[in-house]
Enzyme design. Sequence first.
Site, PDB file in Angstrom:
ATOM      1  CE1 TYR A   1      -4.133  -1.873   0.420  1.00  0.00           C
ATOM      2  CE2 TYR A   1      -2.756  -3.281   1.788  1.00  0.00           C
ATOM      3  CZ  TYR A   1      -3.917  -3.070   1.083  1.00  0.00           C
ATOM      4  OH  TYR A   1      -4.876  -4.063   1.033  1.00  0.00           O
TER       5      TYR A   1
ATOM      6  CG  ASN B   1     -11.060  -2.075  -7.716  1.00  0.00           C
ATOM      7  OD1 ASN B   1     -11.647  -1.637  -8.691  1.00  0.00           O
ATOM      8  ND2 ASN B   1     -10.241  -3.095  -7.784  1.00  0.00           N
TER       9      ASN B   1
ATOM     10  CB  CYS C   1      -7.630  -4.051  -5.344  1.00  0.00           C
ATOM     11  SG  CYS C   1      -9.193  -4.902  -5.284  1.00  0.00           S
ATOM     12  CG  HIS C   2      -6.069  -9.988  -6.478  1.00  0.00           C
ATOM     13  ND1 HIS C   2      -6.874  -9.499  -7.498  1.00  0.00           N
ATOM     14  CD2 HIS C   2      -5.103 -10.719  -7.083  1.00  0.00           C
ATOM     15  CE1 HIS C   2      -6.417  -9.930  -8.657  1.00  0.00           C
ATOM     16  NE2 HIS C   2      -5.342 -10.680  -8.429  1.00  0.00           N
TER      17      HIS C   2
ATOM     18  CD  GLU D   1      -2.772 -12.418 -10.331  1.00  0.00           C
ATOM     19  OE1 GLU D   1      -1.662 -11.903 -10.060  1.00  0.00           O
ATOM     20  OE2 GLU D   1      -3.812 -11.740 -10.472  1.00  0.00           O
TER      21      GLU D   1
END
Length: 168
Positions: A99, A122, A130-131, A157
């Site tokens: 962040y 978001n 945003c993850h 991912e």
Amino acid sequence: MKSYTYLKTETMGELFLVATPSHLVGVYFANQHNGPKLSADWEMDPAHPILKQAGKELNEYLTGKRAGFSIPIAFDGTEFQREIWKQIARIPFGKTISYTELAHRAGAPRATRAAGTATGRNPLGIIIPCHRVVGKDGGMGGYAGGLDRKKSLLKIETGALRDLAASM
């Protein structure tokens, strides 16, 4: 006029998708606390071309067959929120940033908490990833869809990158 539909997924549960005639404007988890309220002028339309494309791309992503999205998107927010979301969209597939780094990239290095708040608002979860934003110490931080979903998305991912490397 906005159209919406619900998308059932195996890994994330039910998603709520919202579109204008030309853009996807919302991807929310069914139990997300800051999701939109249905409006009387919204139309349930699972056949809407943007919603159909979004559903296809999201399912491909969630099964490790897609690393990015081509669906046209649009989002409303404050200037700061829009900048945060643009910076989040630039985080590469399979990578994370803090962040603190997000606030820095958005040109507001002292606004880490505000960056976190904007991240939590978001409107295009998963599409604007945003993850991929985590705590400075590598901890998960928060996630509008819940930390279990955040971990699952990061795992998807990581697995897709591992599969790609193995196939080379």
